[in-house]
Design a protein around this motif. Structure first.
Motif: not given
Length: 243
Positions: A1-7
């Motif tokens: 998961t890539d939290i700040p970019h929603g990826r």
């Protein structure tokens, strides 16, 4: 998961990265359901599901009694399909109101405890009679014993961590009952089922291990996310992960 970019990314054993989806959210914890769906604790949107084939993200649990969550963080599944998750938000020692929930396989949402200063990673012990919760701001791991009816009783400290610039984050369990703890600001630890430290993993990249999961041949490889450098690390462990 890539939290700040929603990826959400998929990474091959050879280290090849593929983006699965990008959406309007802050995805944090992630677990794969037995039916292939990916369940995500999204700080912004509650619990959502991801179809890994199409990349479609679908809301699953957005509110409790018409109120939004503080900010859900991590999750795990029981063998019977029950979903356990933490609701951390901005809680801490100044505001010890973090929550731990169970969403039963039948769809009933149950509040297990509501007095946690920053609940984060979560796993069940091998017989699934206890829930371990990483309490980041308290620099500890709590134990929630489950009674016959599933309710918690005599919640207490399992491990009081020492040192570090942060606190325990992600958790994983091995098939010997050992608990792997990602300790932000230091490293990773393995504790046996009695809470005694047995192994210490030396970090070659950064000091911010945020989560870990078993996989690979024989399920003995531990994959670790290191958030400060954005790298994925791997270590061979003495025991395979819990199936």
């Amino acid at each position: 998961t890539d939290i700040p970019h929603g990826r959400i990314f998929r990474i091959s054993p050879d280290g090849e990265w593929t983006q699965v989806t990008e959406y309007d959210g802050w995805p944090n914890g992630l677990k794969i359901h037995r039916d292939g769906r990916i369940f995500i604790t999204d700080y912004k949107r509650g619990i959502v599901t991801l179809d890994p084939a199409s990349g479609t993200v679908t809301p699953y649990l957005e509110t409790r009694h018409s109120e939004g969550f503080k900010g859900v963080n991590d999750l795990c599944f029981a063998a019977n399909g029950d979903l356990y998750f933490t609701d951390q938000g901005q809680t801490g020692l100044h505001d010890p109101t973090g929550r731990v929930y169970r969403l039963t396989a039948a769809g009933k949402l149950e509040l297990l405890v509501a007095t946690v200063p920053s609940p984060n990673g979560i796993v069940l012990n091998l017989p699934e009679t206890q829930v371990y919760v990483a309490v980041t701001r308290g620099n500890a791991v709590w134990r929630l014993p489950l009674m016959g009816d599933g309710s918690p009783s005599k919640v207490g400290l399992f491990i009081q961590m020492s040192g570090g610039l942060g606190g325990p984050d992600g958790l994983a369990l091995d098939n010997a009952g050992g608990l792997i703890v990602c300790h932000i600001g230091t490293t990773l630890w393995r504790f046996d089922r009695l809470g005694r430290p047995t192994h210490h993993l030396v970090m070659e990249e950064g000091l911010s291990p945020t989560n870990c999961a078993f996989g690979g041949p024989g399920n003995t490889w531990l994959y670790v996310t290191e958030s400060r450098t954005g790298t994925i690390l791997r270590a061979e462990m003495p025991y395979p992960g819990k199936p």
